[in-house]
Design a protein around this motif. Structure first.
Motif, short mmCIF file in Angstrom:
data_model
loop_
_atom_site.label_atom_id
_atom_site.label_comp_id
_atom_site.label_asym_id
_atom_site.label_seq_id
_atom_site.Cartn_x
_atom_site.Cartn_y
_atom_site.Cartn_z
N ARG A 1 -5.14 51.86 20.56
CA ARG A 1 -3.88 51.67 20.66
C ARG A 1 -3.08 50.36 20.45
NH1 ARG A 1 -1.51 53.62 26.47
NH2 ARG A 1 -3.15 51.91 27.05
N ALA A 2 -3.87 49.49 20.85
CA ALA A 2 -3.42 47.97 20.22
C ALA A 2 -4.10 47.38 19.29
CB ALA A 2 -3.60 47.01 21.62
N PHE A 3 -5.03 48.19 18.45
CA PHE A 3 -5.44 47.70 17.28
C PHE A 3 -4.80 47.36 16.24
CE2 PHE A 3 -8.02 48.39 13.35
CZ PHE A 3 -9.07 47.42 13.39
N VAL A 4 -5.10 46.00 15.45
CA VAL A 4 -4.40 45.72 14.34
C VAL A 4 -5.48 45.31 13.32
CG1 VAL A 4 -2.84 44.06 13.11
CG2 VAL A 4 -2.53 44.88 15.47
N GLU A 5 -5.50 46.07 12.05
CA GLU A 5 -6.37 45.21 11.03
C GLU A 5 -6.21 43.99 10.61
OE1 GLU A 5 -6.45 48.20 7.90
OE2 GLU A 5 -7.36 49.75 9.13
N LYS A 6 -7.24 43.53 9.89
CA LYS A 6 -7.05 42.10 9.36
C LYS A 6 -7.86 42.12 7.86
CE LYS A 6 -11.35 39.70 11.13
NZ LYS A 6 -11.89 40.97 11.82
N HIS A 7 -7.64 41.15 7.23
CA HIS A 7 -8.41 40.99 5.88
C HIS A 7 -9.87 41.18 6.34
CE1 HIS A 7 -9.63 39.98 1.89
NE2 HIS A 7 -10.23 39.05 2.40
N GLU A 8 -10.58 41.86 5.71
CA GLU A 8 -12.25 41.89 6.04
C GLU A 8 -12.87 41.78 4.51
OE1 GLU A 8 -13.10 43.73 10.04
OE2 GLU A 8 -11.90 45.15 8.67
N THR A 9 -13.83 41.32 4.28
CA THR A 9 -14.42 41.21 3.21
C THR A 9 -15.40 42.35 2.79
OG1 THR A 9 -14.73 38.86 3.28
CG2 THR A 9 -15.89 39.66 1.64
N ASP A 10 -15.43 42.97 1.54
CA ASP A 10 -16.16 43.87 1.13
C ASP A 10 -17.75 43.44 1.29
OD1 ASP A 10 -16.49 46.56 -0.62
OD2 ASP A 10 -17.87 45.06 -1.38
N PRO A 11 -18.55 44.32 1.70
CA PRO A 11 -19.84 43.86 2.08
C PRO A 11 -20.58 43.60 0.80
CG PRO A 11 -19.94 46.09 2.82
CD PRO A 11 -18.33 45.57 2.48
N PHE A 12 -20.41 44.17 -0.07
CA PHE A 12 -21.16 43.93 -1.46
C PHE A 12 -20.63 42.59 -2.09
CE2 PHE A 12 -21.28 48.30 -1.12
CZ PHE A 12 -22.68 48.64 -0.94
N GLU A 13 -19.42 42.35 -1.75
CA GLU A 13 -18.91 40.86 -2.12
C GLU A 13 -19.25 39.86 -1.41
OE1 GLU A 13 -16.49 38.09 -4.43
OE2 GLU A 13 -17.41 40.14 -4.87
N ALA A 14 -19.51 40.02 -0.08
CA ALA A 14 -20.34 39.08 0.71
C ALA A 14 -21.43 38.75 0.49
CB ALA A 14 -19.91 39.77 2.19
N ILE A 15 -22.14 39.80 0.07
CA ILE A 15 -23.50 39.48 -0.35
C ILE A 15 -23.57 38.80 -1.33
CG2 ILE A 15 -25.57 41.01 -1.23
CD1 ILE A 15 -24.99 43.34 0.41
N ARG A 16 -22.78 39.09 -2.50
CA ARG A 16 -22.58 38.37 -3.57
C ARG A 16 -22.38 36.83 -3.63
NH1 ARG A 16 -19.31 36.46 -7.40
NH2 ARG A 16 -17.38 36.85 -6.32
N LEU A 17 -21.40 36.63 -2.66
CA LEU A 17 -20.57 35.31 -2.30
C LEU A 17 -22.07 34.34 -1.48
CD1 LEU A 17 -17.18 35.98 -1.20
CD2 LEU A 17 -18.00 34.89 -3.21
N VAL A 18 -22.73 35.07 -0.57
CA VAL A 18 -23.56 34.42 0.28
C VAL A 18 -24.80 33.91 -0.66
CG1 VAL A 18 -25.23 34.63 2.21
CG2 VAL A 18 -22.85 35.37 2.32
N LYS A 19 -25.15 35.01 -1.59
CA LYS A 19 -26.26 34.55 -2.29
C LYS A 19 -25.89 33.53 -3.30
CE LYS A 19 -29.43 37.85 -1.08
NZ LYS A 19 -30.77 37.54 -0.70
N GLY A 20 -24.45 33.60 -3.85
CA GLY A 20 -24.29 32.60 -4.59
C GLY A 20 -24.37 31.18 -3.96
N ALA A 21 -24.21 31.19 -2.86
CA ALA A 21 -24.10 29.91 -1.96
C ALA A 21 -25.62 29.52 -1.42
CB ALA A 21 -23.06 30.13 -0.91
N GLY A 22 -26.52 30.40 -2.14
CA GLY A 22 -27.77 29.99 -1.77
C GLY A 22 -28.21 30.60 -0.48
N GLY A 23 -27.49 31.40 0.27
CA GLY A 23 -27.86 31.95 1.65
C GLY A 23 -28.59 33.63 1.74
N VAL A 24 -28.73 33.75 2.69
CA VAL A 24 -29.54 34.87 3.13
C VAL A 24 -28.77 35.95 4.33
CG1 VAL A 24 -31.56 35.94 4.36
CG2 VAL A 24 -31.97 33.84 3.04
N CYS A 25 -28.75 37.32 3.75
CA CYS A 25 -27.66 38.24 4.50
C CYS A 25 -28.50 39.21 5.28
CB CYS A 25 -26.98 38.88 3.31
SG CYS A 25 -25.72 38.01 2.30
N VAL A 26 -27.87 39.42 6.39
CA VAL A 26 -28.65 39.97 7.33
C VAL A 26 -27.35 41.04 8.02
CG1 VAL A 26 -29.90 40.68 9.54
CG2 VAL A 26 -30.71 39.08 7.84
#
Length: 285
Positions: free
Chosen positions: A161-186
């Motif tokens: 009832r009180a939930f409001v959405e926020k901007h959230e990253t597409d997980p496939f984009e998140a994986i691409r960005l994290v990998k591009g920054a040399g990171g590991v995704c779990v």
């Protein structure tokens, strides 16, 4: 070795400062602890400065994502925090947290709950504001007995009832960005059905094909059958299996080190990362 790869500080929605977190991790007998605040790396400096001898810090973040209308979290480890593309996306998500929380306050007011934005700001204390801070306000007002009880359809759960959405990253984009920054995704707590809808196994398989490194299996919000199912899925998809407390200090009942990651898996995470390296403690302040 005792390794906890998912912990929060006051830089987001934990109640321990980054310095307190690493000191408490050492006191709890941990050898390795990860600082994974929501969409921010703001706690790194303080945690590193206070890092006790004998404790190693893994820098990371828990990224807010959404796929198929389902909110999910991606744990990103050992990425370059200054890499421009990932930094810009984290800032976009973080900047949307304030209007989102203000919207939840307004909806609660419409429901007759006398929560104020000033109250939520005080609870957040400068951290990356999120639903747990609004939930804590509901506890303070006696609306619900615990923070967890606020995460229901009656109040703050997805679609509540009180939930409001926020901007959230597409997980496939998140994986691409994290990998591009040399990171590991779990993928964090993928079977936490008590939090709401969960991502399908078919989607997890697609994420694995896109570069997802692992899934968090041993977690307080996973029942035994869910853990067994996730282990089988991870084996089929050649994903790493992690375990961690998702510690939030006094905001949750789980203790540091309640669930841990196998040292061999930790070693593989560090081998895959190129954006940053674990920080060994030297007896900080």
């Amino acid at each position: 070795m005792r390794i906890d790869l998912h912990c929060h500080s006051t830089a987001s929605d934990g109640t321990d400062t980054p310095a307190e977190l690493v000191r408490n991790a050492a006191a709890a007998g941990l050898d390795v602890v990860a600082l994974t605040d929501h969409d921010t790396t703001r706690g790194y400096g303080e945690a590193i400065a206070a890092l006790p001898a004998g404790l190693t810090l893994v820098t990371g973040a828990e990224l807010s994502c959404r796929v198929d209308g389902v909110s999910m979290h991606m744990l990103a480890y050992l990425f370059d925090p200054e890499e421009p593309a990932l930094l810009a996306e984290r800032e976009l998500v973080r900047d949307d947290r304030v209007p989102r929380a203000q919207g939840m306050v307004a909806r609660l007011n419409d429901l007759g709950v006398p929560v104020t934005w000033e109250q939520v700001e005080r609870i957040a204390a400068g951290g990356s504001v999120g639903r747990p801070h609004v939930a804590t306000a509901l506890v303070e007002l006696g609306v619900v007995p615990t923070v967890s009880d606020a995460f229901t359809e009656e109040w703050l759960a997805d679609g509540g009832r009180a939930f409001v959405e926020k901007h959230e990253t597409d997980p496939f984009e998140a994986i691409r960005l994290v990998k591009g920054a040399g990171g590991v995704c779990v993928f964090a707590h993928p079977a936490a059905a008590k939090r709401g809808r969960t991502v399908s196994e078919a989607r997890i398989a697609e994420m694995a094909a896109a570069g997802l490194d692992g899934v968090e299996v041993d977690h307080m919000d996973h029942e035994a059958d869910a853990r067994e199912r996730l282990r089988g899925l991870a084996k089929d998809l050649d994903l790493l299996v992690t375990g961690s407390s998702d510690y939030h200090g006094s905001r949750k009942t789980v203790a540091l080190g309640a669930y841990t990651t196998d040292p061999e898996v930790y070693g593989e995470i560090t081998r895959r990362a190129t954006g940053a390296f674990p920080v060994p403690g030297t007896g900080g302040a």
